[in-house]
Motif scaffolding. Structure first.
Motif, PDB file in Angstrom:
ATOM      1  N   ARG A 248      39.060  67.525  40.817  1.00 13.84           N
ATOM      2  CA  ARG A 248      38.196  66.785  41.623  1.00 13.84           C
ATOM      3  C   ARG A 248      38.791  66.167  42.501  1.00 13.84           C
ATOM      4  O   ARG A 248      38.153  65.279  43.538  1.00 13.84           O
ATOM      5  CB  ARG A 248      37.528  65.701  40.354  1.00 13.84           C
ATOM      6  N   GLY A 249      40.014  66.016  42.836  1.00 11.62           N
ATOM      7  CA  GLY A 249      40.548  65.495  43.700  1.00 11.62           C
ATOM      8  C   GLY A 249      40.754  63.959  43.470  1.00 11.62           C
ATOM      9  O   GLY A 249      40.662  63.535  42.361  1.00 11.62           O
ATOM     10  N   ASP A 250      41.028  63.158  44.566  1.00  7.56           N
ATOM     11  CA  ASP A 250      41.082  61.681  44.513  1.00  7.56           C
ATOM     12  C   ASP A 250      39.589  61.030  44.178  1.00  7.56           C
ATOM     13  O   ASP A 250      38.732  61.253  45.086  1.00  7.56           O
ATOM     14  CB  ASP A 250      41.850  61.069  45.744  1.00  7.56           C
ATOM     15  N   ILE A 251      39.347  60.483  43.143  1.00  8.07           N
ATOM     16  CA  ILE A 251      38.154  59.584  42.937  1.00  8.07           C
ATOM     17  C   ILE A 251      38.245  58.493  43.114  1.00  8.07           C
ATOM     18  O   ILE A 251      39.173  57.501  42.339  1.00  8.07           O
ATOM     19  CB  ILE A 251      37.778  60.159  41.315  1.00  8.07           C
ATOM     20  N   ASP A 252      37.034  57.576  43.783  1.00  8.65           N
ATOM     21  CA  ASP A 252      37.162  56.344  43.787  1.00  8.65           C
ATOM     22  C   ASP A 252      36.675  55.874  42.657  1.00  8.65           C
ATOM     23  O   ASP A 252      35.930  56.084  41.822  1.00  8.65           O
ATOM     24  CB  ASP A 252      35.857  55.730  45.025  1.00  8.65           C
ATOM     25  N   MET A 253      37.363  54.386  42.205  1.00  2.00           N
ATOM     26  CA  MET A 253      36.933  53.618  41.037  1.00  2.00           C
ATOM     27  C   MET A 253      36.366  52.324  41.589  1.00  2.00           C
ATOM     28  O   MET A 253      37.130  51.854  42.344  1.00  2.00           O
ATOM     29  CB  MET A 253      38.127  53.585  40.235  1.00  2.00           C
ATOM     30  N   TYR A 254      35.516  51.798  40.407  1.00  7.32           N
ATOM     31  CA  TYR A 254      34.825  50.387  40.788  1.00  7.32           C
ATOM     32  C   TYR A 254      34.618  49.714  39.319  1.00  7.32           C
ATOM     33  O   TYR A 254      34.456  50.405  38.317  1.00  7.32           O
ATOM     34  CB  TYR A 254      33.475  50.570  41.501  1.00  7.32           C
ATOM     35  N   PHE A 255      35.073  48.513  39.318  1.00  9.62           N
ATOM     36  CA  PHE A 255      34.720  47.876  38.164  1.00  9.62           C
ATOM     37  C   PHE A 255      33.262  47.070  38.369  1.00  9.62           C
ATOM     38  O   PHE A 255      32.997  46.429  39.606  1.00  9.62           O
ATOM     39  CB  PHE A 255      35.791  46.470  37.881  1.00  9.62           C
ATOM     40  N   VAL A 256      32.505  47.474  37.363  1.00  2.00           N
ATOM     41  CA  VAL A 256      30.958  46.864  37.558  1.00  2.00           C
ATOM     42  C   VAL A 256      31.186  45.212  37.090  1.00  2.00           C
ATOM     43  O   VAL A 256      31.616  44.997  35.813  1.00  2.00           O
ATOM     44  CB  VAL A 256      30.144  47.508  36.566  1.00  2.00           C
ATOM     45  N   GLU A 257      30.959  44.303  37.659  1.00  4.52           N
ATOM     46  CA  GLU A 257      31.193  42.897  37.291  1.00  4.52           C
ATOM     47  C   GLU A 257      29.789  42.176  36.798  1.00  4.52           C
ATOM     48  O   GLU A 257      30.058  41.108  36.481  1.00  4.52           O
ATOM     49  CB  GLU A 257      31.580  42.132  38.521  1.00  4.52           C
ATOM     50  N   GLY A 258      28.845  42.917  37.150  1.00  2.00           N
ATOM     51  CA  GLY A 258      27.315  42.196  36.717  1.00  2.00           C
ATOM     52  C   GLY A 258      26.342  42.824  37.364  1.00  2.00           C
ATOM     53  O   GLY A 258      26.455  43.273  38.424  1.00  2.00           O
ATOM     54  N   ILE A 259      24.963  42.129  37.119  1.00  2.00           N
ATOM     55  CA  ILE A 259      23.950  42.597  37.885  1.00  2.00           C
ATOM     56  C   ILE A 259      23.697  41.547  38.985  1.00  2.00           C
ATOM     57  O   ILE A 259      24.380  40.472  38.953  1.00  2.00           O
ATOM     58  CB  ILE A 259      22.602  42.443  36.981  1.00  2.00           C
ATOM     59  N   ILE A 260      23.321  42.274  40.113  1.00  2.00           N
ATOM     60  CA  ILE A 260      23.452  41.333  41.008  1.00  2.00           C
ATOM     61  C   ILE A 260      22.416  39.876  41.051  1.00  2.00           C
ATOM     62  O   ILE A 260      21.433  40.488  40.234  1.00  2.00           O
ATOM     63  CB  ILE A 260      22.759  42.195  42.721  1.00  2.00           C
ATOM     64  N   PRO A 261      22.697  39.165  41.830  1.00  4.11           N
ATOM     65  CA  PRO A 261      22.075  37.832  41.462  1.00  4.11           C
ATOM     66  C   PRO A 261      20.365  37.968  41.197  1.00  4.11           C
ATOM     67  O   PRO A 261      19.834  37.364  40.244  1.00  4.11           O
ATOM     68  CB  PRO A 261      22.388  36.626  42.300  1.00  4.11           C
ATOM     69  N   HIS A 262      19.961  38.477  42.129  1.00  3.60           N
ATOM     70  CA  HIS A 262      18.265  38.349  42.163  1.00  3.60           C
ATOM     71  C   HIS A 262      17.478  39.301  41.247  1.00  3.60           C
ATOM     72  O   HIS A 262      16.499  39.511  41.104  1.00  3.60           O
ATOM     73  CB  HIS A 262      17.726  38.568  43.792  1.00  3.60           C
ATOM     74  N   PHE A 263      18.525  40.266  40.586  1.00  2.00           N
ATOM     75  CA  PHE A 263      17.997  41.098  39.510  1.00  2.00           C
ATOM     76  C   PHE A 263      18.434  40.676  38.145  1.00  2.00           C
ATOM     77  O   PHE A 263      18.138  41.280  37.183  1.00  2.00           O
ATOM     78  CB  PHE A 263      18.570  42.434  39.805  1.00  2.00           C
ATOM     79  N   SER A 264      19.097  39.567  38.141  1.00  2.00           N
ATOM     80  CA  SER A 264      19.825  39.123  36.934  1.00  2.00           C
ATOM     81  C   SER A 264      18.997  38.205  36.193  1.00  2.00           C
ATOM     82  O   SER A 264      18.472  37.354  36.938  1.00  2.00           O
ATOM     83  CB  SER A 264      21.083  38.791  36.970  1.00  2.00           C
ATOM     84  N   HIS A 265      19.059  38.131  34.953  1.00  2.00           N
ATOM     85  CA  HIS A 265      18.555  36.842  34.124  1.00  2.00           C
ATOM     86  C   HIS A 265      19.220  35.659  34.661  1.00  2.00           C
ATOM     87  O   HIS A 265      20.463  35.465  34.981  1.00  2.00           O
ATOM     88  CB  HIS A 265      18.846  36.883  32.533  1.00  2.00           C
ATOM     89  N   PRO A 266      18.451  34.641  34.439  1.00  3.29           N
ATOM     90  CA  PRO A 266      18.920  33.407  35.018  1.00  3.29           C
ATOM     91  C   PRO A 266      20.183  32.435  34.645  1.00  3.29           C
ATOM     92  O   PRO A 266      21.113  31.914  35.222  1.00  3.29           O
ATOM     93  CB  PRO A 266      17.620  32.121  34.947  1.00  3.29           C
TER      94      PRO A 266
END
Length: 478
Positions: A248-266
Motif C-alpha cells: 500500500r506504500g505510505d499511508i496517512d494516519m489520523y486520530f479521531v478526536e470526536g464529532i465536530i461541534p455542530h453535529f455533537s450532543h451538547p
C-alpha cells in the motif's frame, strides 16, 4: 241470498286477498333479503379473496425485495466488496492484566466489554467478525453493501472508547484502555470451516486496519487516509503522519478526536445530535434509492406505461425541487423524498390499492434503514395523500401532490398523457381517446397546484395544455 251473507262473504274474500297479499309480500321480501344476503356474501368472499391475493402478492414481493434475507442466507458464498470499513480493537497492557488478575474476574470483565461492543455494532448494522483474547474485530458494509459504513464504524469506535473511559473513571483502573485501528477499502468475505463455520473477511484492508490498531495509542482511534476522506465532514481528526505498509506504500494516519461541534450532543463530543443523525439518514437515502429503483425496474408490470420507473424518478426529483423552494429542513426533505421514492411502489402488489400497498412496503422496508416509527408514520400519510382526488392536509402532502401531477404543466404533457391513456385503457378504466380527452378537460379545469412553487412553475403551461386538448376535441386533430 241476504245482504248480510253477501257482505260476510265479501269480507272473508277480502281478508283472504289481504292475507294472501301480505304473505306474498313477505315472501318477496324474504326472497329479496335472501338475494341481497347472497350478493353480500359473494361480495364478501370476493373481498376476502382479493385481500388474500394481495397478502400473498405482498409476501412474495417483500420476500424478493427484502434487503437482508437473500444476502444473509448466502454468507456461505464468497463475495468481493468494494467498500468495507474494518475495525480492530484491543486492550492496551492486557498482558500485564492477565498476570495480575483473577482468571474468572478477567473473563467476566471481557464478557462485559464485548457485550457492550456487540450492542453498539448491532445498533449501526455493523457485522461482528470475531474476538481473539482481548481483540475485537468488526466490519461495516457487509454482508449488506452500504455507503454509510465509514461513518457508522467511526461512530461505533467513539462509543466503544467512551464506554472504556467511563469504566476507567469509575474504577480508577488506567490499565483498561482501548486501542482502535480502522481502514476502509475492498475485502473478500465468506464462510470458513465445516465443523464450526464462521463468517470472515480477508484482504489488504483487513491487514491495514490491524496495523492501524497496533500503531494507535491507548484511548485513541487511529484511522487511515482512506477512512478520513469519507468521515472528515463529521469528525474532528488530527493528522499524525505516515506509515509504510506492504502493498500500500505510505499511508496517512489520523486520530479521531470526536464529532465536530455542530453535529455533537451538547454535553458529549462522542454522541451525535439530531442534525448528525439526519445527515447520516440522507447519506443512507442513497442506498434506499438504489434499492427501491432496482426493485421497481425489475418488478413493476410491463403494462404500466405511466406509473413506471420514470414516473417515480420524476416525482422523486420534483419533491426535492419544490421542497427546497418551499423552505423544508434537511429532515423534512428526507421524509418527503422517501415518500416520493415509495409512493408508487405498491404497484408491485396491486393496481387499484397501490397507495395502501406502498404504505405496507414502507413499514416493512424503512426500519431496516433506521427510520424512526414517527418518521415512518409521516411518510405513510404522505404516500396516502397521492390517492385521487388529492386532498392534502399539510405541506408534505401539498408538495407530493404537486410533484405527482407535475406533468400537467410540463412541455411533455401530451406524450405522458397518452401513456396514461394507454395504461388506463389496458386496465379497463377508459374506452376511447374521445372519452379520455373529455375526462382530461374536466380534471384539469378543476385541478389546482397547492404550493406557491408549483403554481409559479406550472400554472401557465397547464392552461396552455388545457387549450390544446379542447382544440383536439373540437377539430379532432391531435
Amino acid at each position: 241470498m241476504s245482504l248480510y251473507i253477501v257482505v260476510a262473504i265479501a269480507s272473508v274474500l277480502l281478508n283472504i286477498v289481504l292475507v294472501g297479499g301480505f304473505y306474498a309480500l313477505v315472501i318477496r321480501k324474504r326472497r329479496a333479503l335472501h338475494d341481497l344476503n347472497t350478493v353480500l356474501m359473494q361480495k364478501e368472499q370476493e373481498l376476502l379473496r382479493e385481500i388474500d391475493r394481495n397478502n400473498n402478492l405482498f409476501s412474495r414481493v417483500i420476500t424478493e425485495v427484502r434487503p437482508d434475507v437473500s444476502v444473509l442466507s448466502n454468507k456461505t458464498e464468497t463475495q468481493k466488496f468494494k467498500m468495507v470499513t474494518v475495525l480492530f480493537a484491543d486492550i492496551e497492557g492486557f498482558t500485564q492484566i492477565v498476570d495480575t488478575m483473577n482468571p474468572e474476574s478477567l473473563i467476566d470483565e471481557l464478557d462485559r466489554f464485548f457485550l457492550k461492543f456487540d450492542a453498539v455494532v448491532q445498533h449501526y448494522n455493523i457485522e461482528k467478525i470475531k474476538t481473539i483474547g482481548d481483540a475485537y474485530m468488526c466490519a461495516g458494509g457487509i454482508p449488506i453493501k452500504n455507503r454509510t459504513n465509514p461513518v457508522e464504524v467511526v461512530l461505533a469506535a467513539l462509543q466503544m472508547n467512551a464506554f472504556m473511559k467511563d469504566l476507567q473513571a469509575n474504577k480508577g483502573q488506567e490499565v483498561w484502555s482501548l486501542r482502535i485501528g480502522i481502514d476502509t477499502g475492498p475485502v473478500i468475505a465468506g464462510t470458513i470451516g465445516s465443523l464450526k463455520p464462521s463468517y470472515d473477511i480477508w484482504g489488504t484492508t483487513v491487514n491495514v486496519a490491524s496495523r492501524m490498531e497496533s500503531s494507535s495509542d491507548g484511548g485513541k482511534i487511529n484511522i487511515t487516509g482512506n477512512t478520513f476522506l469519507f468521515v472528515k465532514e463529521y469528525f474532528n481528526c488530527k493528522y499524525r503522519g505516515k506509515m509504510p505498509v506492504k502493498n500500500r506504500g505510505d499511508i496517512d494516519m489520523y486520530f479521531v478526536e470526536g464529532i465536530i461541534p455542530h453535529f455533537s450532543h451538547p454535553t458529549c463530543l462522542f454522541l451525535p445530535n439530531n442534525a448528525f443523525v439526519v445527515q447520516l439518514q440522507l447519506l443512507r437515502l442513497g442506498d434506499l434509492e438504489e434499492f427501491v429503483l432496482d426493485m421497481l425496474e425489475k418488478g413493476l408490470p410491463k403494462n404500466l406505461y405511466y406509473h413506471n420507473l420514470k414516473h417515480t424518478v420524476d416525482v422523486y426529483t420534483q419533491v426535492e425541487l419544490i421542497g427546497k423552494a418551499e423552505g423544508l429542513s434537511d429532515e423534512e426533505l428526507l421524509l418527503i423524498r422517501t415518500a416520493a421514492l415509495l409512493h408508487d411502489a405498491g404497484h408491485l402488489v396491486d393496481y387499484d390499492y397501490h397507495e395502501e400497498m406502498g404504505v405496507k412496503l414502507a413499514k416493512e422496508i424503512l426500519p431496516k434503514y433506521l427510520y424512526s416509527s414517527q418518521q415512518i408514520e409521516i411518510i405513510s400519510k404522505t404516500i396516502m395523500a397521492t390517492k385521487m382526488p388529492p386532498k392534502p392536509q399539510n405541506l408534505y402532502e401539498r408538495i407530493i401532490c404537486d410533484a405527482d401531477l407535475d406533468y400537467l404543466g410540463r412541455m411533455d404533457f401530451l406524450p405522458v398523457s397518452n401513456n396514461l391513456f394507454k395504461e388506463l385503457q389496458e386496465h379497463g378504466r377508459i374506452n376511447s381517446m374521445a372519452d379520455w380527452n373529455g375526462m382530461q378537460v374536466k380534471f384539469i379545469e378543476k385541478h389546482q397546484y397547492f404550493t406557491n412553487t408549483a403554481q409559479k412553475l406550472r400554472n401557465v403551461n397547464k392552461n396552455i395544455q388545457l387549450e390544446k386538448i379542447k382544440s383536439v376535441i373540437i377539430t379532432g386533430v391531435t
